[in-house]
Design an enzyme around this catalytic site. Structure first.
Site, mmCIF file in Angstrom:
data_model
loop_
_atom_site.group_PDB
_atom_site.id
_atom_site.type_symbol
_atom_site.label_atom_id
_atom_site.label_comp_id
_atom_site.label_asym_id
_atom_site.label_seq_id
_atom_site.Cartn_x
_atom_site.Cartn_y
_atom_site.Cartn_z
ATOM 1 N N HIS A 126 0.856 -1.114 0.069
ATOM 2 C CA HIS A 126 -0.015 -0.113 -0.033
ATOM 3 C C HIS A 126 0.850 1.282 0.072
ATOM 4 O O HIS A 126 2.001 1.315 0.215
ATOM 5 C CB HIS A 126 -1.045 -0.054 1.141
ATOM 6 N N GLU B 258 -1.945 -7.259 7.234
ATOM 7 C CA GLU B 258 -0.601 -7.147 7.685
ATOM 8 C C GLU B 258 -0.440 -7.942 8.943
ATOM 9 O O GLU B 258 -1.315 -8.349 9.464
ATOM 10 C CB GLU B 258 -0.446 -5.598 8.356
ATOM 11 N N ARG B 259 1.090 -7.974 9.505
ATOM 12 C CA ARG B 259 0.990 -8.694 10.810
ATOM 13 C C ARG B 259 0.406 -7.921 11.933
ATOM 14 O O ARG B 259 0.101 -6.972 12.159
ATOM 15 C CB ARG B 259 2.555 -8.281 10.977
ATOM 16 N N TYR B 260 -0.180 -9.012 12.766
ATOM 17 C CA TYR B 260 -0.915 -8.365 14.088
ATOM 18 C C TYR B 260 0.317 -8.214 15.105
ATOM 19 O O TYR B 260 0.920 -9.112 15.398
ATOM 20 C CB TYR B 260 -1.861 -9.385 14.520
ATOM 21 N N TYR B 261 0.530 -6.990 15.409
ATOM 22 C CA TYR B 261 1.635 -6.819 16.253
ATOM 23 C C TYR B 261 1.863 -6.879 17.734
ATOM 24 O O TYR B 261 2.697 -6.606 18.547
ATOM 25 C CB TYR B 261 2.223 -5.267 15.922
ATOM 26 N N GLU C 227 1.747 5.355 1.274
ATOM 27 C CA GLU C 227 2.075 5.651 2.661
ATOM 28 C C GLU C 227 0.656 6.008 3.549
ATOM 29 O O GLU C 227 -0.262 6.451 2.835
ATOM 30 C CB GLU C 227 2.889 6.950 2.423
ATOM 31 N N GLY D 26 -1.330 7.302 7.431
ATOM 32 C CA GLY D 26 -1.105 8.052 8.220
ATOM 33 C C GLY D 26 -0.268 7.716 9.487
ATOM 34 O O GLY D 26 0.512 8.368 10.043
ATOM 35 N N LYS E 77 6.890 3.813 17.338
ATOM 36 C CA LYS E 77 8.328 2.847 17.286
ATOM 37 C C LYS E 77 9.275 3.295 18.152
ATOM 38 O O LYS E 77 10.133 2.652 18.677
ATOM 39 C CB LYS E 77 8.480 2.843 15.692
#
EC number: 5.4.2.11
Length: 248
Positions: free
Chosen positions: A9, A124-127, A11, A13, A135
């Site tokens: 995808h 996407e990965r589940y974080y 960029e 937010g 981060k």
């Protein structure tokens, strides 16, 4: 010959805000929209037949923008579990629901309509404990090396979250069952998804080792193009492709 195009995808937010997005539904930024349109321009010579995406809006928005450049209208395909009357009987006498793929209206009524298959297998990965967190704050708390290990390694992910191995186990079977047969039929396919679900597919397609997959990163909204011929997928310009970064 047919084409498989995989695109991360544009960029979002939370890319800008420096947060772990994961399964949180965050839309594209203005820059992300422009990136998707530039991607669409790169794909003008490939007439798309079937599309796949995740359940998350940033991937879906990217796909919609690409399709708009091809003057195509996406029609979502919905899988519905069968009713009691729609069940099939196994040889042992037990029954299972038959899933049917249904369109909101027939996809072949106009030439510019194109099916969109949306599935959590491409999410996407589940974080886990990192989900939605900044981060830089997580690096300060756990150490940058630990964060990199959770995010890059194949076997281990963040606590309460998914590893790349977990994502591989959901994305690759979906690819083999739903996407690969369409390529075999000679149709051009695009998959708009996410950094880690697409890393899993690239690992599978190119036979990348568990160690080397740590080095693979995908740029926002840059197409990775494979040709399919003779039962094999081969990436175009594999050595110079700027879409795939082979570093940490």
């Amino acid at each position: 010959m047919s084409y498989l195009i995989i695109v991360r995808h544009g960029e979002s937010g939370w890319n800008v805000d420096g947060r772990f997005g994961g399964w949180v539904d965050v839309p594209l930024t203005g820059k992300g929209i422009k990136e998707a349109l530039l991607c669409a321009a790169e794909l003008e010579g490939i007439d798309l037949d079937v599309t796949f995406t995740s359940k998350l809006i940033r991937a879906q928005e990217t796909l919609f923008l690409i399709l708009s450049k091809q003057k195509k209208i996406g029609v979502f395909v919905h899988e519905e579990a069968g009713t009691g009357e729609d069940r099939t009987e196994r040889e042992d006498g037990s029954r299972k629901d038959r899933k049917e793929k249904r369109y909101a209206y027939p996809p072949n009524t106009e030439k510019n309509l194109i099916p969109i298959h949306s599935n959590e297998a491409l999410n996407e990965r589940y974080y886990g404990i990192l989900q939605g967190k900044k981060k830089d704050k997580m690096k300060a708390k756990y150490g940058e090396e630990q964060i990199l290990h959770w995010c890059r390694s194949f076997d281990e992910g963040p606590p309460e979250g998914e590893s790349l191995k977990d994502i591989y186990r959901r994305a690759v079977p979906y690819f083999e069952k739903e996407i690969f047969p369409i390529l075999q039929d000679g149709k051009n396919v695009i998959v708009c998804a996410h950094q880690n679900s697409l890393r899993a597919l690239i690992k599978h397609i190119e036979g990348i080792s568990n160690e080397d997959i740590r080095k693979i990163r995908l740029a926002n909204a840059r197409p990775v193009i494979y040709t399919f011929s003779g039962g094999r997928l081969v990436r175009e310009n594999a050595e110079t492709d700027p879409s795939v970064k082979r570093n940490l």
